[in-house]
Scaffold this active site. Structure first.
Site, PDB file in Angstrom:
ATOM      1  N   GLN A  84       0.811  -1.215   0.000  1.00 60.84           N
ATOM      2  CA  GLN A  84       0.000   0.000   0.000  1.00 60.84           C
ATOM      3  C   GLN A  84       0.849   1.272   0.000  1.00 60.84           C
ATOM      4  OE1 GLN A  84      -3.085  -1.622   3.189  1.00 60.84           O
ATOM      5  NE2 GLN A  84      -3.795   0.262   2.239  1.00 60.84           N
ATOM      6  N   HIS A  85       0.184   2.368  -0.354  1.00 56.44           N
ATOM      7  CA  HIS A  85       0.646   3.745  -0.130  1.00 56.44           C
ATOM      8  C   HIS A  85       1.735   4.245  -1.067  1.00 56.44           C
ATOM      9  CE1 HIS A  85      -1.643   3.395   3.520  1.00 56.44           C
ATOM     10  NE2 HIS A  85      -0.768   2.609   4.110  1.00 56.44           N
ATOM     11  N   ASP A 245      -2.362  -4.999  -0.216  1.00 50.56           N
ATOM     12  CA  ASP A 245      -2.008  -6.292   0.356  1.00 50.56           C
ATOM     13  C   ASP A 245      -2.825  -6.646   1.596  1.00 50.56           C
ATOM     14  OD1 ASP A 245      -0.745  -4.330   1.907  1.00 50.56           O
ATOM     15  OD2 ASP A 245       1.271  -5.155   1.633  1.00 50.56           O
TER      16      ASP A 245
END
Length: 491
Positions: A84-85, A245
């Site tokens: 992520q991110h 994820d």
């Protein structure tokens, strides 16, 4: 060779790509192909080349198909679950302009603090995004880029998350899903849409962003010709929107509106996380109020320092990771890379209680205790975000599902049991992110509900370990030290 239909679930994580080849009918894991990633950076910087993720995906798929002895024509669907991110900036041809700023890159901590203030404080952010900006969030990373590398920001023709980048390479479609989008801090989880005011605040043109599919299982197209050639697969393979994820792990565990709700999970990997799938929209300062891949919500607490940090301590001591004993009065907070929860991006490791009689084994055990305490500290907040009372015996006795690489380690498992006092379920499956992605792929190919499908496959089932008496003395000792040391760690 087998001709039964299979799907491929891709787990593109910080360190590697894994491609799970899964029988679509019963969820049998036929093989897992693997390929490593390179992470660079120091002094808070953590970066990777997105092109390496793409080449790793192709190698992992080829490896998985070879191991499974499955013909490419048997593949009916593929989905990517990604770390992520991360901020991926692309030129007009879809090529990365620079390495991706990863989730654990803490250089954007000042920008996160400034953004929080600019909107009027944490409550204003929680009302819109369900999360307060911290260094890991993509909005803070974009703000850092515009301030430190304005020429790159100016040349950016598209902004993607890691899984978005790979999905676009597969299908040629610029698309994300609510789960991964909710980790950007520019996505309104209540309206399930990008927030124009937040995008204006960070000076990000919404035209640079991908469309948001209804769910991670939404079929967004089929493999385009270039991707089919790169992966050695037919061009007609269904491509799902995919997700982050953590959201994929929840699907793989059978957590969501089509399965188990309000059941907590502890994931021990590079990061440590605690989360649960729920229908309640979370808005807690100490949590990330994520959306789930299936249209629900996934309140999540995340720490930066987990298995890698404890392994580093073991290496410094010359011990195997299993050579741990209880901390024996020590407190070791292994915040080697700064910390996200609690929000201490500039923190370093802290040790107190050292005596002449201290053994290396107890020192390693204290590192485990510090890491597990930090993860479990968010558990009650997650349960509260689900609308539950953590003190209710029925909630207190609800088992923890323990996943991630640490779930296979005796020292990790026993430390979680001792500090939580809860029963622990250790799923038999080890590749839950990839299996969750495989369920999304199968759902994209067939129209099924991915969470219900994962429940049918049984990918979240495993051994239940009974509770042990909770070690409240160790818990309270670590809690006191963290409370007193917080000003020091925040510097």
């Amino acid at each position: 060779m087998s001709q039964r239909p299979v799907v491929i679930g891709v787990d593109s994580s910080t360190q590697s790509t894994k491609a799970a080849v899964v029988a679509a009918e019963d969820g049998a894991l036929l093989a897992v192909g693997r390929a490593p990633h390179t992470v660079t950076g120091e002094a808070g910087a953590r970066e990777s080349d997105p092109e390496e993720w793409w080449s790793a995906l192709a190698r992992a798929v080829a490896d998985g198909l070879r191991q499974a002895a499955v013909p490419p024509a048997a593949v009916t669907g593929i989905a990517v679950a990604g770390q992520q991110h991360g901020l991926v900036t692309l030129d007009p041809a879809g090529r990365p302009l620079r390495p991706s700023l990863l989730w654990n890159d803490t250089r954007s901590a000042p920008q996160a603090a400034a953004l929080t203030h600019a909107l009027g404080g944490p409550a204003a952010w929680l009302a819109r995004t369900g999360s307060v900006p911290v260094a890991s969030m993509t909005a803070a990373k974009w703000q850092w880029l515009t301030e430190h590398e304005p020429a790159v920001a100016e040349r950016t023709a598209a902004v993607r998350l890691p899984h978005d980048f790979l999905t676009e390479r597969l299908a040629g479609t610029a698309v994300t899903d609510p789960g991964d989008a909710s980790g950007t801090c520019w996505y309104d989880t209540g309206r399930a849409a990008y927030d124009p005011e937040l995008l204006a605040l960070i000076d990000l043109d919404p035209a640079l962003l991908p469309a948001v599919a209804p769910t991670g299982a939404t079929r967004v197209g089929t493999l385009n010709r270039a991707a089919a050639e790169a992966l050695g697969l037919p061009a007609g393979v269904a491509v799902a929107a995919g997700t982050g994820d953590n959201m994929a792990a929840a699907v793989g565990l059978g957590l969501g509106t089509g399965g188990l709700l309000d059941h907590p999970v502890v994931s021990l990997g590079t990061s440590g996380t605690v989360f649960a799938a729920t229908r309640a929209r979370p808005a807690s300062h100490g949590l990330s109020g994520f959306a789930a891949a299936d249209g629900g919500y996934l309140p999540l607490g995340c720490t930066l320092n987990c298995t890698l940090a404890v392994d580093r301590i073991a290496g410094l001591l010359g011990l195997d990771r299993e050579d741990a004993a209880p901390g024996d009065g020590l407190v070791l907070l292994p915040y080697l890379d700064g910390e996200r929860t609690p929000d201490l991006p500039h923190a370093t490791g802290l040790l107190t209680g050292l005596r002449h009689a201290t053994t290396p084994h107890a020192l390693l055990g204290a590192a485990y205790e510090g890491a597990v305490f930090t993860v479990l500290r968010a558990l009650d907040e997650v349960l509260t975000a689900c609308g539950l009372d953590p003190a209710d015996p029925a909630v207190r006795d609800r088992p923890l599902r323990l996943v991630g690489g640490g779930a296979r380690g005796r020292a990790w498992t026993e430390t979680v049991r001792r500090l939580s006092g809860r029963p622990v379920v250790v799923p038999a499956a080890t590749e839950l992110v990839a299996l969750g992605a495989a369920a999304l792929a199968a759902a994209a190919a067939t129209g099924a509900d991915p969470v219900a499908l994962a429940r049918e496959w049984g990918t979240g089932e495993g051994e239940t370990l009974p509770p042990v008496p909770r070690d409240t003395a160790t818990w309270e000792r670590i809690d006191r030290v963290l409370d007193r040391a917080h000003p020091l760690l925040a510097d």
